[in-house]
Design a protein around this motif. Structure first.
Motif, PDB file in Angstrom:
ATOM      1  N   SER A   1       0.826  -1.184   0.101  1.00  0.00           N
ATOM      2  CA  SER A   1      -0.073   0.008  -0.114  1.00  0.00           C
ATOM      3  C   SER A   1       0.947   1.354   0.061  1.00  0.00           C
ATOM      4  O   SER A   1       0.453   2.224   0.246  1.00  0.00           O
ATOM      5  N   SER A   2       2.204   1.223  -0.149  1.00  0.00           N
ATOM      6  CA  SER A   2       2.992   2.243  -0.350  1.00  0.00           C
ATOM      7  C   SER A   2       2.786   2.990  -1.679  1.00  0.00           C
ATOM      8  O   SER A   2       2.332   2.497  -2.768  1.00  0.00           O
TER       9      SER A   2
ATOM     10  N   ARG B   1       9.034   6.935  -1.270  1.00  0.00           N
ATOM     11  CA  ARG B   1       7.754   6.310  -1.250  1.00  0.00           C
ATOM     12  C   ARG B   1       7.145   6.553   0.138  1.00  0.00           C
ATOM     13  O   ARG B   1       8.058   6.915   0.994  1.00  0.00           O
ATOM     14  N   SER B   2       5.622   6.413   0.317  1.00  0.00           N
ATOM     15  CA  SER B   2       5.279   6.838   1.641  1.00  0.00           C
ATOM     16  C   SER B   2       3.883   5.744   1.898  1.00  0.00           C
ATOM     17  O   SER B   2       3.409   5.371   0.852  1.00  0.00           O
ATOM     18  N   TYR B   3       3.556   5.764   2.997  1.00  0.00           N
ATOM     19  CA  TYR B   3       2.364   5.198   3.405  1.00  0.00           C
ATOM     20  C   TYR B   3       1.475   6.174   3.785  1.00  0.00           C
ATOM     21  O   TYR B   3       1.515   6.885   5.102  1.00  0.00           O
ATOM     22  N   THR B   4       0.347   6.505   3.257  1.00  0.00           N
ATOM     23  CA  THR B   4      -0.412   7.394   3.463  1.00  0.00           C
ATOM     24  C   THR B   4      -1.957   6.911   3.579  1.00  0.00           C
ATOM     25  O   THR B   4      -2.398   5.958   3.236  1.00  0.00           O
ATOM     26  N   LEU B   5      -2.708   7.764   4.509  1.00  0.00           N
ATOM     27  CA  LEU B   5      -4.040   7.230   4.791  1.00  0.00           C
ATOM     28  C   LEU B   5      -5.070   7.754   3.965  1.00  0.00           C
ATOM     29  O   LEU B   5      -5.056   9.199   3.780  1.00  0.00           O
ATOM     30  N   PRO B   6      -5.933   7.256   3.558  1.00  0.00           N
ATOM     31  CA  PRO B   6      -7.161   7.744   2.565  1.00  0.00           C
ATOM     32  C   PRO B   6      -8.242   8.467   3.527  1.00  0.00           C
ATOM     33  O   PRO B   6      -8.265   8.163   4.705  1.00  0.00           O
TER      34      PRO B   6
END
Length: 231
Positions: A75-76, A102-107
Motif C-alpha cells: 500500500s505504499s 515512497r510513503s504510506y498515506t491514509l485515505p
C-alpha cells in the motif's frame, strides 16, 4: 483449560503462527514449545469483540485492510519530486541514492466533518490528524457494535487508547504560531496532546466509562487492550 491471552500476540507476531497456537490450544495439544500459557480469571476470559473499526494505508476500513493483507498488496505510494519538495525535502536528499521516495498515506484524512462534532473549523484544523481519525474510528466502531453514541441513555463504554508523536504539531502548527499569536496556543495544545485523545472522545460521544490515554512505547496498543479488559 488454558486461555489465549494478549501475551500470545507477543510470542506469535504473524497471523499464521497465532492461528496455529489458537487451533492447537482448542485441541488441547499445547506443548512446552508453544507460547507460555497465562492463567487468567473467568471475568477476564469473558471478553468478546462486538465491533471494530480502523484505518490503514490503502484501506478505509478493516475489511479492505484484511483483503490487502490476504492479497499481499503493497500500500505504499511513490511520491513525485514536486510533492517531496512541497513537503520540505531538499535537493541533497532527493539526489541521494539512499533516499526512498515512497510513503504510506491514509485515505480520507481531509474528510473530517468539524460541524458534526460541534467543533469550529479552526479548532479542527489545529487538531492532530491522529485525534481526528480516532474520533471517526471510535464512532464507527460503536455503530458497528450496534451502539448509538449520544442516544440519551447513559453509556458506560470506556475508552483506552494511545497516539504517536505529534509530528503534525511540530511540522505544521508550531511554525505558524508566531503569526497567529499566543492566544491560539491553548487550543493548539489541547488539540495535539496525547492525554486529551480519549477524554475528548468520551465527552463528544457522551461515554461515561473510564477514559485514559496511555503510552508504553511500541506496546501501547496491546496495553490499551489489556487495561480495557481489566476495566
Amino acid at each position: 483449560g488454558r486461555k489465549i491471552t494478549v501475551a500470545y500476540i507477543y510470542d506469535n507476531p504473524s497471523i499464521r503462527s497465532l492461528a496455529n497456537v489458537i487451533a492447537t490450544e482448542k485441541k488441547g495439544l499445547m506443548n512446552s514449545n508453544d507460547a507460555i500459557p497465562r492463567t487468567i480469571s473467568n471475568s477476564e476470559a469473558s471478553v468478546a469483540i462486538v465491533g471494530y473499526s480502523g484505518r490503514a494505508p490503502g484501506a478505509r476500513d478493516m475489511d479492505e485492510f484484511w483483503k490487502n493483507l490476504c492479497n499481499g498488496i503493497d500500500s505504499s505510494v511513490e511520491l513525485s519530486e514536486e510533492e517531496l519538495r512541497c513537503a520540505g525535502v531538499d535537493d541533497e536528499k532527493l539526489s541521494s541514492k539512499k533516499f526512498i521516495n515512497r510513503s504510506y498515506t491514509l485515505p480520507g484524512v481531509d474528510e473530517f466533518d468539524a460541524k458534526f462534532w460541534g467543533l469550529g473549523d479552526v479548532e479542527a484544523q489545529q487538531m492532530d490528524p491522529q485525534h481526528r481519525l480516532f474520533l471517526q474510528a471510535s464512532w464507527a466502531a460503536l455503530e458497528h457494535a450496534g451502539i448509538i453514541p449520544k442516544s440519551g441513555e447513559k453509556n458506560r463504554t470506556a475508552v483506552f487508547a494511545s497516539s504517536g508523536t505529534a509530528g503534525y504539531l511540530r511540522h505544521h502548527i508550531l511554525p505558524s504560531l508566531d503569526r497567529q499569536g499566543l492566544a491560539k496556543h491553548f487550543a493548539v495544545d489541547l488539540g495535539n496532546r496525547m492525554d486529551t485523545l480519549t477524554t475528548r472522545a468520551s465527552y463528544l460521544m457522551d461515554l461515561h466509562g473510564p477514559s485514559m490515554a496511555l503510552s508504553s512505547s511500541c506496546s501501547s496498543g496491546l496495553v490499551a487492550v489489556t487495561m480495557g479488559m481489566q476495566a
